[in-house]
Scaffold this active site. Structure first.
Site, PDB file in Angstrom:
ATOM      1  NE  ARG A 151      23.458  63.844  40.759  1.00 49.43           N
ATOM      2  CZ  ARG A 151      24.246  64.612  41.509  1.00 49.43           C
ATOM      3  NH1 ARG A 151      23.817  65.071  42.679  1.00 49.43           N
ATOM      4  NH2 ARG A 151      25.457  64.913  41.100  1.00 49.43           N
ATOM      5  CB  CYS A 201      30.870  62.638  45.303  1.00 48.82           C
ATOM      6  SG  CYS A 201      30.439  64.107  46.247  1.00 48.82           S
ATOM      7  CE  LYS A 226      22.841  67.668  45.444  1.00 53.08           C
ATOM      8  NZ  LYS A 226      24.102  68.391  45.136  1.00 53.08           N
ATOM      9  CD  GLU A 251      19.685  72.355  47.398  1.00 54.76           C
ATOM     10  OE1 GLU A 251      20.639  72.235  46.597  1.00 54.76           O
ATOM     11  OE2 GLU A 251      18.788  73.215  47.266  1.00 54.76           O
ATOM     12  CG  HIS A 285      33.915  63.065  49.610  1.00 45.98           C
ATOM     13  ND1 HIS A 285      34.741  64.167  49.581  1.00 45.98           N
ATOM     14  CD2 HIS A 285      32.810  63.430  48.905  1.00 45.98           C
ATOM     15  CE1 HIS A 285      34.165  65.142  48.902  1.00 45.98           C
ATOM     16  NE2 HIS A 285      32.993  64.722  48.470  1.00 45.98           N
ATOM     17  CB  SER A 290      38.165  67.464  45.562  1.00 49.28           C
ATOM     18  OG  SER A 290      37.618  66.392  46.304  1.00 49.28           O
ATOM     19  CB  SER A 297      37.791  77.589  29.124  1.00 47.74           C
ATOM     20  OG  SER A 297      37.676  77.817  30.500  1.00 47.74           O
ATOM     21  CD  GLN A 312      34.503  65.196  44.747  1.00 49.86           C
ATOM     22  OE1 GLN A 312      35.627  65.670  44.713  1.00 49.86           O
ATOM     23  NE2 GLN A 312      33.564  65.531  43.886  1.00 49.86           N
ATOM     24  CB  THR A 315      38.486  74.013  32.022  1.00 44.12           C
ATOM     25  OG1 THR A 315      37.221  74.618  32.318  1.00 44.12           O
ATOM     26  CG2 THR A 315      38.834  74.250  30.562  1.00 44.12           C
ATOM     27  NE  ARG A 330      31.992  72.133  50.997  1.00 45.11           N
ATOM     28  CZ  ARG A 330      31.861  71.298  49.956  1.00 45.11           C
ATOM     29  NH1 ARG A 330      32.661  70.251  49.820  1.00 45.11           N
ATOM     30  NH2 ARG A 330      30.950  71.535  49.039  1.00 45.11           N
TER      31      ARG A 330
END
Lengths: 339, 339
Positions: A101, A130, A214, A210, A243, A160, A42, A316, A13, A236
Site C-alpha cells: 500500500r 477497511c 494505516k 499499525e 465498522h 470481521s 483448502s 468492512q 476461502t 475493536r
C-alpha cells in the site's frame, strides 16, 4: 461481444475471498475463466460460482499462467510471495493486504476517490485498509469543496476485521458468558464478547498501532495530500460485521452542516442516513451487507468554529475490502488498463 | 465514639441503588439508621445490608423525617419531586440524576477534583453523569499542571448506563441472535446485541444529544472553567457494565506523554494501565467492579504539536455513579458539612 477476463482469487476461502466470489457473480463481472487459489489445506474443496462448483487449487508458480486479474486476499506474506510472480506472468494484481500500500510504485485506490491513479499501475494495485476506505468515502466529497486540515477519528471495529475465525470466536465467547462460563480467547488476544479493546495490531514507536497509522498514511496517499493532519484511535468492539467511525474534521473556514449534508447526499458510494426526529443514525446492523457507507449525524463541532463532525458505518468485508477490490477490477476493464 | 448518620437511599432497587447499598457496607459508612425507599411497586420487598434484611418502604412525605443524608438514584422526575421535601425536613440530598446538576445553587462534585465545592451546598449536591466523572478523573490532574484548552471525546458506553433492564435486554437479544432469532428491543430503541448506536438520549437543537452536552457542560462546571472547548460523540456499545472513552486533549504548549504518565500514576481515583509490550490497555472487563478509572495508551497526538491522547475505562455503576455519591457523603462527614 464485449471482452471477458481470466480472473484468479488468491485466498478464496477467507471472509473476504468468499465475498469476492459473491460480488463477481452478482455484479456480472465479465469472466472468461475463474480460478480459486488457496493454501494446500483448502485445495480440493469446492466453492459455488453461478451454480457451478469450482475446485480450489493449491497456489503455485503455474497458478498465474493465463490469468488477467488476480484478486489477492490471503494476507501480506502470501501477497509478497506471489504478487511479483503473477505480474511476471502478465496478470494485474489487486492486493487486499497491506504489503504494497505505501509502495510509491503501487497506486492505492478507492474508485470513488482517486480512480485516475489506476493509470499509473505497474502490475500491482493496492486496496486500502477497511477503516481508510470507509472514511475517505465520506471525507473526500467535502475535501473537494473545502480542503480538510485535520481529522480526528475514533473507530468501532467489528470482529470481521480479524477474519471469519474471529467472528466465530466472538459468538462462542458470547454463548459461554451467557451460560456463566469464562470466555476463551485464541484468535484475538483478549475476549471480545461483551468487551472491547484498542486495536490489536502491532504497536509502533510513536504510540500508535499499525491499524491507526494505516488511516493516517493511506488517507494522505489516496487524497494526494501529505499536509492533512490525522489522528485515529482504533478500537475493536463486539460487533460481528460492520465498522463504525466517529469523525471530527477541521477546515480553514466554517463548513455549514447543511452544505455538507447536501454534498454527501449526492456522493458516490455514500448513503446519507439521519433521522433527527427518531434519533436514528447509521448502525452496524443496517450497514452489514450494504455496498454504501452510511453517513449521518452531521453537525457543527461546538468546540471549534471550523469543525464538522459526522458518524459513519460501513460493511468492512464488502466496501471495506471485497467490493472495493472488484470496483478496481471494473475500473481497469472500463479504462482498458489491463495488459 | 465517632458520630453516625441516618441515611436514606431513594431508588434502592435499581442498578445504582443496590450498588449504593453494597458500598455503604463495604466502606463502613457510619450509619445509625438506614432507610430503603422505592416506588410503591417495590415496597415490602427486602434487601440485605450487613446481614440484616431491610424492608423497602414506599416513598412519601414522611420518609425524610429524621434523615441526615439522602442518596437519590431514582431518576430526574423522582428527584425533582422529593429533593426539596427532604431538604425541608433537614436532610442533605446527594442526587444522582441530572435534575439539579446545572443549577448554579447546586454544587456538582467529583471528590478527587472539586471537593471544596461541597462547602457551598444549600441542601442538594449533584453527582455528575458517569461519562463526565470518568473523564474528569483523568483530565483534571493534567489540567492542574497545564490548562487543557480543548477536549474531543468519543465514548463506548455499556448497557448499564440505561439501567439493569437494559443489561438484561442485551443478554436476551444476544441469546436470540445466537439461536438465529431476531432480537427484540423494548428498553433501548434499537437492538444493542452485536450492534451499537449513537447515544439514545434526546437530541438538542445544536445536533448533540443530552448525554454529550452533559460531558461538555458538567466538565466545565466541575473544573470551574467555562473556556474549555469540549465536544463528545457518545455511543452505546454491547458491553454490559463499564464505559470506555477515547480522549483527545489540546494544550497551549506540548504536554510530554511521560510527564502525563507520571502525573496520572499518582492521581487519586486513577490507575495507570498500560503495557506497550503486550498491547494491553484498559478494557471494560478489567474495569468492572473496580473503584478506579483505568487510564492508559497515553501518547503524543501526531496530528497536533500540543495534543495528547489517552484511553480510559471505568465502572459506570461504581465510580460513574454509586461510589462517587458515597464519596460525596464521606466528604460531608469529614468536613462536617451536614446540617
Amino acid at each position: 461481444m464485449s471482452k471477458s477476463y481470466r480472473v484468479a482469487i488468491l485466498g478464496a476461502t477467507g471472509a473476504v475471498g468468499t465475498e469476492l466470489l459473491e460480488l463477481l457473480a452478482s455484479r456480472n463481472f465479465p469472466i472468461a475463466d475463474l480460478k480459486l487459489l488457496a493454501s494446500e489445506r483448502s485445495a480440493g474443496k469446492t466453492l459455488n460460482f453461478k451454480g457451478e462448483n469450482l475446485v480450489i487449487e493449491s497456489v503455485s508458480d503455474r497458478s498465474f499462467e493465463n490469468v488477467d486479474i488476480v484478486l489477492a486476499s490471503a494476507g501480506g506474506g502470501t501477497s509478497k510471495t506471489w504478487a511479483s510472480v503473477a505480474v511476471e506472468k502478465g496478470a494485474v494484481v489487486i492486493d487486499n493486504s497491506s504489503a504494497f500500500r505505501m509502495n510509491p510504485d503501487v497506486p492505492l485506490i478507492v474508485p470513488e476517490v482517486n480512480p485516475e491513479a489506476a493509470a499509473t499501475h505497474k502490475g500491482i494495485i493496492a486496496n486500502p485498509n477497511c477503516t481508510t476506505i470507509l472514511m475517505t468515502l465520506a471525507v473526500w466529497p467535502l475535501h473537494q469543496v473545502k480542503p480538510v486540515k485535520r481529522i480526528i477519528a475514533a473507530t468501532y471495529q467489528s470482529a470481521s476485521g480479524a477474519g471469519a475465525k474471529a467472528m466465530e470466536e466472538v459468538k462462542i465467547q458470547t454463548a459461554a458468558i451467557l451460560q456463566g462460563q469464562q470466555p476463551v480467547a485464541e484468535v484475538l488476544p483478549y475476549p471480545l464478547a461483551f468487551n472491547l479493546f484498542p486495536h490489536n495490531s502491532p504497536l509502533t514507536d510513536v504510540g500508535y498501532c499499525e491499524e491507526e497509522l494505516k488511516m493516517v498514511n493511506e488517507t494522505r496517499k489516496i487524497f494526494g495530500d501529505q499536509d492533512i493532519r490525522i489522528t485515529a484511535t482504533c478500537v475493536r468492539v463486539p460487533v460481528l460485521r460492520a465498522h463504525s467511525e466517529a469523525i471530527n474534521l477541521e477546515f480553514e473556514t466554517p463548513f455549514n452542516p447543511d452544505e455538507a449534508r447536501a454534498i454527501l447526499s449526492n456522493a458516490p458510494g455514500v448513503k446519507l442516513v439521519e433521522d433527527w426526529q427518531r434519533n436514528y443514525f447509521p448502525m452496524p446492523i443496517d450497514a452489514s451487507g450494504k455496498d454504501e457507507v452510511l453517513v449521518g449525524r452531521i453537525r457543527q463541532d461546538i468546540s471549534h468554529a471550523c469543525g464538522l463532525e459526522l458518524w459513519l458505518c460501513g460493511d468492512q468485508i464488502r466496501k471495506g475490502a471485497a467490493l472495493n477490490a472488484v470496483q478496481i477490477a471494473e475500473l481497469l476493464v472500463e479504462k482498458n488498463l489491463l495488459k
